[in-house]
Design a protein around this motif. Structure first.
Motif, PDB file in Angstrom:
ATOM      1  N   VAL A 165       0.822  -1.205  -0.117  1.00  0.00           N
ATOM      2  CA  VAL A 165       0.227  -0.070   0.095  1.00  0.00           C
ATOM      3  C   VAL A 165       0.946   1.138  -0.101  1.00  0.00           C
ATOM      4  O   VAL A 165       0.576   2.308  -0.693  1.00  0.00           O
ATOM      5  N   GLU A 166       1.935   1.460   0.884  1.00  0.00           N
ATOM      6  CA  GLU A 166       2.653   2.563   0.842  1.00  0.00           C
ATOM      7  C   GLU A 166       3.702   2.563  -0.328  1.00  0.00           C
ATOM      8  O   GLU A 166       3.758   3.875  -0.935  1.00  0.00           O
ATOM      9  N   ASP A 167       3.964   1.606  -1.205  1.00  0.00           N
ATOM     10  CA  ASP A 167       4.708   1.738  -2.183  1.00  0.00           C
ATOM     11  C   ASP A 167       4.072   1.897  -3.525  1.00  0.00           C
ATOM     12  O   ASP A 167       4.269   2.392  -4.630  1.00  0.00           O
ATOM     13  N   HIS A 214       2.392  -9.737  -7.326  1.00  0.00           N
ATOM     14  CA  HIS A 214       1.377 -10.201  -6.659  1.00  0.00           C
ATOM     15  C   HIS A 214       0.125  -9.936  -7.501  1.00  0.00           C
ATOM     16  O   HIS A 214       0.065  -8.785  -7.608  1.00  0.00           O
ATOM     17  N   PRO A 215      -0.664 -10.744  -7.930  1.00  0.00           N
ATOM     18  CA  PRO A 215      -1.864 -10.264  -8.627  1.00  0.00           C
ATOM     19  C   PRO A 215      -2.699  -9.318  -7.881  1.00  0.00           C
ATOM     20  O   PRO A 215      -3.199  -8.240  -8.379  1.00  0.00           O
ATOM     21  N   VAL A 216      -2.857  -9.554  -6.845  1.00  0.00           N
ATOM     22  CA  VAL A 216      -3.688  -8.530  -5.814  1.00  0.00           C
ATOM     23  C   VAL A 216      -3.042  -7.393  -5.410  1.00  0.00           C
ATOM     24  O   VAL A 216      -3.514  -6.119  -5.670  1.00  0.00           O
ATOM     25  N   GLY A 217      -1.760  -7.594  -5.252  1.00  0.00           N
ATOM     26  CA  GLY A 217      -0.743  -6.422  -5.187  1.00  0.00           C
ATOM     27  C   GLY A 217      -0.814  -5.472  -6.510  1.00  0.00           C
ATOM     28  O   GLY A 217      -0.896  -4.255  -6.060  1.00  0.00           O
ATOM     29  N   ALA A 232      -2.366  -1.612  -6.498  1.00  0.00           N
ATOM     30  CA  ALA A 232      -1.528  -0.575  -6.990  1.00  0.00           C
ATOM     31  C   ALA A 232      -2.261   0.347  -8.025  1.00  0.00           C
ATOM     32  O   ALA A 232      -2.222   1.639  -8.162  1.00  0.00           O
ATOM     33  N   GLU A 233      -2.535  -0.415  -8.934  1.00  0.00           N
ATOM     34  CA  GLU A 233      -3.362   0.172 -10.032  1.00  0.00           C
ATOM     35  C   GLU A 233      -4.515   1.007  -9.579  1.00  0.00           C
ATOM     36  O   GLU A 233      -5.027   2.098  -9.927  1.00  0.00           O
ATOM     37  N   THR A 234      -5.555   0.302  -8.596  1.00  0.00           N
ATOM     38  CA  THR A 234      -6.567   0.990  -7.932  1.00  0.00           C
ATOM     39  C   THR A 234      -6.069   2.481  -7.187  1.00  0.00           C
ATOM     40  O   THR A 234      -6.762   3.294  -7.458  1.00  0.00           O
ATOM     41  N   VAL A 235      -5.040   2.268  -6.403  1.00  0.00           N
ATOM     42  CA  VAL A 235      -4.517   3.211  -5.478  1.00  0.00           C
ATOM     43  C   VAL A 235      -4.090   4.252  -6.489  1.00  0.00           C
ATOM     44  O   VAL A 235      -4.345   5.790  -5.988  1.00  0.00           O
ATOM     45  N   GLN A 236      -3.588   4.216  -7.358  1.00  0.00           N
ATOM     46  CA  GLN A 236      -2.873   5.135  -8.359  1.00  0.00           C
ATOM     47  C   GLN A 236      -4.017   5.795  -9.136  1.00  0.00           C
ATOM     48  O   GLN A 236      -4.210   7.042  -9.296  1.00  0.00           O
ATOM     49  N   SER A 237      -5.162   5.121  -9.736  1.00  0.00           N
ATOM     50  CA  SER A 237      -6.084   5.662 -10.369  1.00  0.00           C
ATOM     51  C   SER A 237      -7.036   6.341  -9.719  1.00  0.00           C
ATOM     52  O   SER A 237      -7.548   7.448 -10.192  1.00  0.00           O
ATOM     53  N   PHE A 238      -7.239   6.169  -8.429  1.00  0.00           N
ATOM     54  CA  PHE A 238      -8.243   6.843  -7.422  1.00  0.00           C
ATOM     55  C   PHE A 238      -7.525   7.796  -6.450  1.00  0.00           C
ATOM     56  O   PHE A 238      -8.152   8.120  -5.621  1.00  0.00           O
ATOM     57  N   ARG A 239      -6.198   7.719  -6.548  1.00  0.00           N
ATOM     58  CA  ARG A 239      -5.474   8.444  -5.592  1.00  0.00           C
ATOM     59  C   ARG A 239      -5.696   8.286  -4.183  1.00  0.00           C
ATOM     60  O   ARG A 239      -6.246   9.136  -3.349  1.00  0.00           O
ATOM     61  N   LEU A 240      -6.101   7.031  -3.824  1.00  0.00           N
ATOM     62  CA  LEU A 240      -6.454   6.467  -2.301  1.00  0.00           C
ATOM     63  C   LEU A 240      -5.316   6.796  -1.409  1.00  0.00           C
ATOM     64  O   LEU A 240      -4.161   6.347  -1.728  1.00  0.00           O
ATOM     65  N   GLN A 241      -5.595   7.055  -0.358  1.00  0.00           N
ATOM     66  CA  GLN A 241      -4.889   7.435   0.757  1.00  0.00           C
ATOM     67  C   GLN A 241      -4.521   6.044   1.550  1.00  0.00           C
ATOM     68  O   GLN A 241      -5.457   5.153   1.702  1.00  0.00           O
ATOM     69  N   ALA A 242      -3.379   6.194   2.029  1.00  0.00           N
ATOM     70  CA  ALA A 242      -3.048   4.730   2.819  1.00  0.00           C
ATOM     71  C   ALA A 242      -3.794   4.553   4.124  1.00  0.00           C
ATOM     72  O   ALA A 242      -3.751   3.575   4.929  1.00  0.00           O
TER      73      ALA A 242
END
Length: 156
Positions: A102-104, A113-116, A120-130
């Motif tokens: 999540v941090e990276d 890792h498929p879920v990782g 990561a794609e989801t965190v980047q696309s939606f600028r989700l906070q940690a």
């Protein structure tokens, strides 16, 4: 009751077409840059281990569905840590690995890792906070202990 056909406990009007079956794209949509194979893995994990959320996610608009599956697949991964370990320290190590994922993710440092990768794609696309991820991981870490919470205040 003219115009109605009785099927089991559901009454349907003959003049109304049945609802279209809602189903997820068979290979994952791979939308927004998410790899179709990665998306498919997340979908399969959620279907297998969290079927209620899988069914609910089928109602999410297809444009963001893979991202919702990525979030739920992350939840499946961290929820299953308790079941997969024999010693709490091993579970803490696994949860720390997910913290680092999540941090990276915002920096594009993606784990293989498929879920990782999907997360990561989801965190980047939606600028989700940690923050919300960290709270979830902290709660899952409490699950690793042998003793249940003493009272409701300790649980919260």
């Amino acid at each position: 009751m003219s115009g109605e056909i009785r099927r089991g406990y559901i009454a349907r009007r003959a003049d109304v077409a049945p609802a279209r079956r809602c189903d997820v794209n068979a290979t994952g949509s791979g939308g927004d840059g998410m790899d179709a194979e990665t998306a498919r893995y997340c979908i399969d994990q959620v279907r297998k281990f969290d079927h209620d959320r899988y069914l609910c996610t089928l109602f999410v608009p297809e444009a963001v569905r893979d991202h919702v599956f990525a979030l739920y697949a992350f939840n499946v991964e961290v929820a299953r840590v308790r079941e997969m370990i024999r010693e709490p320290m091993m579970g803490r190590i696994r949860l720390q690995w997910w913290r680092e994922v999540v941090e990276d993710a915002p920096r594009g440092n993606i784990r293989r890792h498929p879920v990782g990768m999907a997360l990561a794609e989801t965190v980047q696309s939606f600028r989700l906070q940690a923050g919300p991820f960290d709270r979830l991981l902290s709660a899952r870490e409490l699950d690793l202990g042998e003793e249940p919470p003493a009272d409701l205040a300790a649980l919260e």
